[in-house]
Motif scaffolding. Structure first.
Motif, PDB file in Angstrom:
ATOM      1  N   LYS A  38      -0.227  45.341   8.484  1.00  0.00           N
ATOM      2  CA  LYS A  38       0.299  45.019   9.513  1.00  0.00           C
ATOM      3  C   LYS A  38       0.202  43.564   9.922  1.00  0.00           C
ATOM      4  O   LYS A  38      -0.919  42.831   9.956  1.00  0.00           O
ATOM      5  CB  LYS A  38      -0.476  45.715  10.744  1.00  0.00           C
ATOM      6  CG  LYS A  38       0.335  45.477  12.067  1.00  0.00           C
ATOM      7  CD  LYS A  38      -0.211  45.804  13.391  1.00  0.00           C
ATOM      8  CE  LYS A  38       0.321  45.827  14.625  1.00  0.00           C
ATOM      9  NZ  LYS A  38      -0.280  46.297  15.732  1.00  0.00           N
ATOM     10  N   ARG A  39       1.332  42.880  10.110  1.00  0.00           N
ATOM     11  CA  ARG A  39       1.701  41.441  10.474  1.00  0.00           C
ATOM     12  C   ARG A  39       1.553  41.133  12.236  1.00  0.00           C
ATOM     13  O   ARG A  39       2.401  42.057  12.649  1.00  0.00           O
ATOM     14  CB  ARG A  39       2.828  40.626  10.125  1.00  0.00           C
ATOM     15  CG  ARG A  39       2.375  40.300   8.483  1.00  0.00           C
ATOM     16  CD  ARG A  39       3.722  39.399   7.837  1.00  0.00           C
ATOM     17  NE  ARG A  39       3.431  39.183   6.599  1.00  0.00           N
ATOM     18  CZ  ARG A  39       3.013  38.092   6.190  1.00  0.00           C
ATOM     19  NH1 ARG A  39       2.686  36.869   7.161  1.00  0.00           N
ATOM     20  NH2 ARG A  39       3.073  37.670   4.927  1.00  0.00           N
ATOM     21  N   SER A  40       0.909  40.418  12.606  1.00  0.00           N
ATOM     22  CA  SER A  40       1.022  40.214  14.132  1.00  0.00           C
ATOM     23  C   SER A  40       2.353  39.598  14.276  1.00  0.00           C
ATOM     24  O   SER A  40       2.873  38.777  13.768  1.00  0.00           O
ATOM     25  CB  SER A  40      -0.086  39.056  14.398  1.00  0.00           C
ATOM     26  OG  SER A  40       0.113  38.923  15.767  1.00  0.00           O
ATOM     27  N   GLN A  41       2.874  39.837  15.427  1.00  0.00           N
ATOM     28  CA  GLN A  41       4.066  39.367  16.078  1.00  0.00           C
ATOM     29  C   GLN A  41       3.814  38.415  17.193  1.00  0.00           C
ATOM     30  O   GLN A  41       4.809  37.666  17.792  1.00  0.00           O
ATOM     31  CB  GLN A  41       5.076  40.529  16.401  1.00  0.00           C
ATOM     32  CG  GLN A  41       5.148  41.592  15.430  1.00  0.00           C
ATOM     33  CD  GLN A  41       6.083  41.054  14.246  1.00  0.00           C
ATOM     34  OE1 GLN A  41       7.013  40.188  14.359  1.00  0.00           O
ATOM     35  NE2 GLN A  41       5.388  41.255  12.979  1.00  0.00           N
ATOM     36  N   ARG A  42       2.616  37.991  17.358  1.00  0.00           N
ATOM     37  CA  ARG A  42       2.320  37.037  18.531  1.00  0.00           C
ATOM     38  C   ARG A  42       1.312  36.393  18.020  1.00  0.00           C
ATOM     39  O   ARG A  42       0.626  36.498  17.156  1.00  0.00           O
ATOM     40  CB  ARG A  42       1.917  37.913  19.792  1.00  0.00           C
ATOM     41  CG  ARG A  42       0.766  38.603  19.498  1.00  0.00           C
ATOM     42  CD  ARG A  42       0.351  39.498  20.737  1.00  0.00           C
ATOM     43  NE  ARG A  42      -0.097  38.707  21.955  1.00  0.00           N
ATOM     44  CZ  ARG A  42      -1.367  38.299  22.239  1.00  0.00           C
ATOM     45  NH1 ARG A  42      -2.380  38.781  20.972  1.00  0.00           N
ATOM     46  NH2 ARG A  42      -1.766  37.561  23.086  1.00  0.00           N
ATOM     47  N   PRO A  77      -3.338  36.465  12.350  1.00  0.00           N
ATOM     48  CA  PRO A  77      -2.385  36.004  13.105  1.00  0.00           C
ATOM     49  C   PRO A  77      -2.101  34.526  13.370  1.00  0.00           C
ATOM     50  O   PRO A  77      -2.979  33.752  13.186  1.00  0.00           O
ATOM     51  CB  PRO A  77      -2.638  36.609  14.574  1.00  0.00           C
ATOM     52  CG  PRO A  77      -4.225  36.665  14.572  1.00  0.00           C
ATOM     53  CD  PRO A  77      -4.455  36.789  13.098  1.00  0.00           C
ATOM     54  N   LEU A  99      -5.472  44.536  14.233  1.00  0.00           N
ATOM     55  CA  LEU A  99      -4.748  44.221  12.886  1.00  0.00           C
ATOM     56  C   LEU A  99      -5.234  44.964  11.666  1.00  0.00           C
ATOM     57  O   LEU A  99      -6.097  44.530  11.044  1.00  0.00           O
ATOM     58  CB  LEU A  99      -4.802  42.770  12.621  1.00  0.00           C
ATOM     59  CG  LEU A  99      -4.021  41.956  14.005  1.00  0.00           C
ATOM     60  CD1 LEU A  99      -3.972  40.321  13.499  1.00  0.00           C
ATOM     61  CD2 LEU A  99      -2.436  42.390  14.067  1.00  0.00           C
ATOM     62  N   ALA A 128      -8.837  38.644  17.836  1.00  0.00           N
ATOM     63  CA  ALA A 128      -8.097  39.895  17.431  1.00  0.00           C
ATOM     64  C   ALA A 128      -8.733  40.553  16.633  1.00  0.00           C
ATOM     65  O   ALA A 128      -9.380  40.213  15.507  1.00  0.00           O
ATOM     66  CB  ALA A 128      -6.817  39.443  16.686  1.00  0.00           C
ATOM     67  N   GLU A 171      -5.148  41.930  20.175  1.00  0.00           N
ATOM     68  CA  GLU A 171      -4.378  43.120  19.319  1.00  0.00           C
ATOM     69  C   GLU A 171      -5.362  43.471  18.445  1.00  0.00           C
ATOM     70  O   GLU A 171      -6.268  42.788  17.714  1.00  0.00           O
ATOM     71  CB  GLU A 171      -3.028  42.794  18.847  1.00  0.00           C
ATOM     72  CG  GLU A 171      -2.995  41.711  17.668  1.00  0.00           C
ATOM     73  CD  GLU A 171      -1.711  41.449  17.414  1.00  0.00           C
ATOM     74  OE1 GLU A 171      -0.753  42.314  17.379  1.00  0.00           O
ATOM     75  OE2 GLU A 171      -1.124  40.054  17.236  1.00  0.00           O
TER      76      GLU A 171
END
Length: 418
Positions: free
Chosen positions: A89-93, A110, A85, A101, A83
């Motif tokens: 923004k905070r990673s959700q995974r 992340p 970033l 990333a 992803e």
């Protein structure tokens, strides 16, 4: 002595004694809460402790790729592009093995990532990224709480809210802060010979320069000047102006404090219920200074000559107001310097000599910046400081060391140094 005139003290007090008397009489004002945007230069009135961690999470110190350091061993290596970033923004995974990333400076890492590879050490190949350098564990990572953690002491009452502290409070999410009240200081000039600068004519009168210098000096320390104009040498009018002035936290007047027939300040202040704490100081320039307590307010009657006004303000009024503002350091810094010429004077009064400073071979030398009369403003304009010659001294040889109070230095000292 005219009828009704206040009886003058016959004995002068020394500079240190006068300073101690004045500073012992004043105390910090109250507190108020202000928005952070208006807090610059104010004095903190509360203890500040961090309520959150800074940074709040592990984040990237570089633009590049968040990786698992173990996946970069033996670089160059190719990893799958995960992803993107951006900062904020905070990673959700979770970052999995074999994946990188794209990450911007300040973005939270992340879960699973433990290093960052700079973008300069990579190149992209479609949905993959080639890492030309291996990464060590924690490389280019700012750890959560490495700046402050919850409970970390930040500042105590008396701290000045300079830019870094204001920035820290903003980073901690503080929008309001408790500070010491900024004093409102009435400024009054007296004398029939005075006019406002824009009304100066060739009629024997002079501009009221002291008022403007005092207002400027007050703004420099963060106080709020309230200019009350020029009062003629009429006791009833002077009394009326002082009654208005006492709505402020402190009062400064200039002129009318000597022993002339039209010097009304001391008499008027006593008639208003004032208690005379101090009048004459063994110093030059600026011997006559009325310090009077009226209705719980300090009133400073300064002499009328412009250099005398400035010197007495610097030695006594400025530190007193800084104390009222809650400052713990209230004095100008002092430098030792060698005199560039012999200086002689009678014993009995301390002298404040306007000097220019020059560094020569690692030492400071002090040279008189011009004529030293109490009406000579130009030598004050050209001065870097005030050389202090003690009252008991009668002759200082060229090259002798003196204390020089640096009157243009923004720094403050805890002790007077003279």
């Amino acid at each position: 002595m005219r009828e009704g005139q206040v009886e003058a003290e016959r004995t002068s007090v020394g500079v240190a004694e006068a300073r101690e008397l004045i500073l012992g009489a004043v105390a910090p004002l109250g507190t108020e809460t202000v928005g952070l945007a208006e807090a610059s230069g104010r004095v903190l009135a509360e203890s500040i402790r961090a309520g959150i961690s800074l940074p709040p999470a592990d984040n990237s110190a570089m633009d590049g790729y968040a990786v698992r350091a173990a996946d970069t061993a033996g670089a160059p290596v190719t990893l799958r592009m995960g992803e993107d970033l951006p900062a904020g923004k905070r990673s959700q995974r979770k970052l999995v093995a074999g994946e990188a990333a794209r990450i911007m400076t300040g973005a939270a890492l992340p879960e699973g990532a433990d290093a960052v590879v700079m973008v300069e050490d990579t190149e992209t190949d479609g949905a993959r990224v080639v890492l030309h350098r291996s990464a060590s564990l924690g490389q280019h990572v700012r750890r959560a709480g490495e700046d402050v953690r919850p409970g970390t002491p930040i500042a105590e009452p008396g701290a000045v809210l300079r830019a870094p502290l204001v920035g820290m409070l903003a980073a901690l999410g503080r929008a309001l802060v408790s500070v010491r009240t900024r004093p409102r200081v009435a400024v009054l000039a007296t004398g029939d010979e005075l006019v406002e600068p824009d009304r100066l004519r060739d009629d024997g009168r002079i501009a009221s320069s002291n008022s403007y210098a005092l207002c400027a000096a007050l703004r420099e320390i963060g106080a709020e000047p309230v200019y009350l104009g020029i009062a003629p040498d009429e006791p009833e009018v002077i009394a009326q102006r002082f009654r208005a002035a006492l709505a402020c936290d402190a009062v400064i007047s200039s002129g009318g404090v000597s022993v002339g027939d039209r010097d009304w300040i001391k008499q008027v202040l006593v008639s208003l219920g004032g208690k005379m704490r101090l009048w004459r100081i063994a110093m030059k320039p600026g011997a006559p200074l009325a310090f009077v307590w009226v209705d719980g307010k300090p009133v400073f009657g300064l002499p009328g000559n412009p250099v005398s006004t400035f010197v007495t303000f610097e030695q006594f009024v400025r530190p007193a107001l800084l104390r009222m503002m809650g400052h713990t350091k209230i004095f100008r810094p002092v430098t030792r310097a060698r005199l560039d010429a012999e200086y002689t004077k009678p014993a009995g009064r301390a002298h404040f000599v306007r000097v220019a400073l020059e560094e020569r071979a690692g030492e400071w030398w002090a040279t008189q910046s011009g004529e030293q009369g109490s009406n000579i403003l130009l030598s004050l304009v050209r001065a870097d400081g005030l050389a202090f010659v003690p009252a008991e001294a009668t002759r200082l040889a060229r090259g002798e060391s003196v204390a020089v109070q640096r009157v243009h230095d923004a720094a403050l000292a805890a002790e007077p140094g003279i």
